[in-house]
Design a protein around this motif. Structure first.
Motif, PDB file in Angstrom:
ATOM      1  N   ILE A 211     -21.682  13.145  -5.592  1.00 33.62           N
ATOM      2  CA  ILE A 211     -21.750  14.551  -4.723  1.00 33.62           C
ATOM      3  C   ILE A 211     -22.758  15.317  -5.404  1.00 33.62           C
ATOM      4  O   ILE A 211     -22.719  16.558  -5.016  1.00 33.62           O
ATOM      5  CB  ILE A 211     -20.204  15.362  -4.650  1.00 33.62           C
ATOM      6  N   ALA A 212     -23.484  15.098  -6.378  1.00 41.58           N
ATOM      7  CA  ALA A 212     -24.216  15.801  -7.107  1.00 41.58           C
ATOM      8  C   ALA A 212     -25.407  16.506  -6.129  1.00 41.58           C
ATOM      9  O   ALA A 212     -25.624  17.744  -6.658  1.00 41.58           O
ATOM     10  CB  ALA A 212     -25.240  15.069  -8.042  1.00 41.58           C
ATOM     11  N   ASN A 213     -25.808  16.333  -5.279  1.00 41.71           N
ATOM     12  CA  ASN A 213     -26.587  16.952  -4.239  1.00 41.71           C
ATOM     13  C   ASN A 213     -25.831  18.008  -3.674  1.00 41.71           C
ATOM     14  O   ASN A 213     -26.496  18.755  -2.866  1.00 41.71           O
ATOM     15  CB  ASN A 213     -27.403  16.092  -3.166  1.00 41.71           C
ATOM     16  N   ARG A 214     -24.437  18.305  -3.800  1.00 42.77           N
ATOM     17  CA  ARG A 214     -23.682  19.242  -3.021  1.00 42.77           C
ATOM     18  C   ARG A 214     -22.914  20.159  -3.936  1.00 42.77           C
ATOM     19  O   ARG A 214     -21.975  20.301  -3.955  1.00 42.77           O
ATOM     20  CB  ARG A 214     -22.662  18.592  -1.814  1.00 42.77           C
ATOM     21  N   PHE A 215     -23.287  19.976  -5.246  1.00 42.06           N
ATOM     22  CA  PHE A 215     -22.546  20.756  -6.233  1.00 42.06           C
ATOM     23  C   PHE A 215     -23.493  21.717  -7.011  1.00 42.06           C
ATOM     24  O   PHE A 215     -24.667  21.563  -7.265  1.00 42.06           O
ATOM     25  CB  PHE A 215     -22.452  19.669  -7.323  1.00 42.06           C
TER      26      PHE A 215
END
Length: 333
Positions: A211-215
């Motif tokens: 979920i790095a792109n939503r963190f």
């Protein structure tokens, strides 16, 4: 008067309780539970796998059997279901690393002179700066223990799948609670708040969870840093027990302001019944707060409800997070 005879057994069990702690820690350090695994084994076989003399392994294995961590059939030892699930390094639910935090000197030493703490009314708390190793140890070691309750809470508080949503995880540490929300809600963006050194670990866990792109991160003191706004959910796991009720209420007002209308706050904590002595796991946590915080405590559902009401929330609900000793209090703005 009771007809039962008095017994000193509880006294001896309690005064010698450190025997249990050290035996379990030794077994984890030696990999004894992993050495047994799924195959019932003799002391000699376990000793060979642990590369130890047989005598010590036999005595330790007998002691662990008495304590309920192993079973014994003839000369063969085997893991119980709990030990196989939580103490074998090959299990995905292995809890061994948590011992490094739970037995860390900072926590253990806080209990060394409990008498003086009670006489003073507060412990001699050593400085716990943002860089203090205990926060990093907690973030590295305790995440696996939180996976079950985190997923349970995410299921209790579904987010709107038809729009982008926002989740704030206060004192995020390992990030397990917020990550569970992001994993169950593909359109949710997670913001983690903690000290900057800890957030490096949170970010690693978010990347591993995909979920790095939503963190994103907010570094700083949760009582003073800008929290942002328009969140759908604010998670407050294992945080409020460090503070007195007035400070908890003051903080919850900040959370209320950060939520969108209809947004929800989720407080995760050890919440005893109104008698404050049951259930044992939740009620006993108060002693940890006495030994390690200036004004922390365990709070009942009624006490949390009052804090939340004074902060502007409504619709309080208590949700036990079985089989753990934690519970969630959910309220709405």
């Amino acid at each position: 008067m009771s007809s039962a005879s008095p017994s000193p057994q509880l006294y001896f069990d309690t005064i010698n309780a450190f025997h249990k702690t050290e035996a379990l820690k030794a077994a984890l350090d030696l990999g004894l539970f992993t050495a047994i695994g799924r195959t019932p084994s003799t002391a000699a076989e376990i000793a060979a796998r642990c590369e130890c003399p047989e005598r010590g392994i036999r005595i330790l294995s007998d002691y662990l059997t008495v304590q309920g961590f192993l079973t014994k059939d003839g000369s063969h030892y085997a893991l119980t279901l709990d030990s196989a699930t939580f103490l074998d390094r090959n299990s995905p639910a292995y809890l061994g690393p948590s011992a490094d935090f739970l037995l860390a000197p900072t926590l253990v030493e806080a209990f060394r002179d409990l008498t003086s703490t009670i006489r003073r009314g507060t412990p001699e708390v050593k400085s716990t700066t943002p860089e203090h190793p205990m926060w990093l140890d907690f973030a590295r070691c305790m995440g696996p223990m939180m996976v079950g309750p985190a997923r349970g809470i995410a299921a209790l508080v579904p987010l709107d799948a038809d729009r982008e949503t926002k989740v704030l995880d206060i004192s995020a540490s390992h990030g397990t609670y917020g990550i569970a929300f992001a994993q169950q809600n593909p359109r949710a963006h997670l913001t983690a708040l903690d000290w900057e050194p800890v957030l490096a670990i949170t970010a690693e866990n978010a990347k591993a969870a995909g979920i790095a792109n939503r963190f994103s991160k907010i570094a700083g003191d949760a009582f003073t840093v800008d929290l942002g706004s328009d969140y759908d959910v604010v998670l407050v796991p294992n945080f409020l027990h460090h503070f007195n009720p007035a400070d908890c209420t003051r903080f919850l007002r900040r959370v209320h302001a950060a939520l969108r209308p209809g947004g929800r706050v989720v407080v995760v904590d050890f919440i005893p019944n109104e008698d404050r002595v049951t259930p044992p796991g939740s009620a006993s946590f108060g002693l940890v707060m006495l030994s390690s915080t200036p004004e922390g405590d365990v709070y009942t559902f009624a006490e949390y409800s009052k804090m939340l009401a004074d902060a502007g929330f409504h619709g309080f609900a208590l949700h036990p997070l079985l089989p753990t000793t934690a519970s969630a209090v959910i309220a709405t703005k």
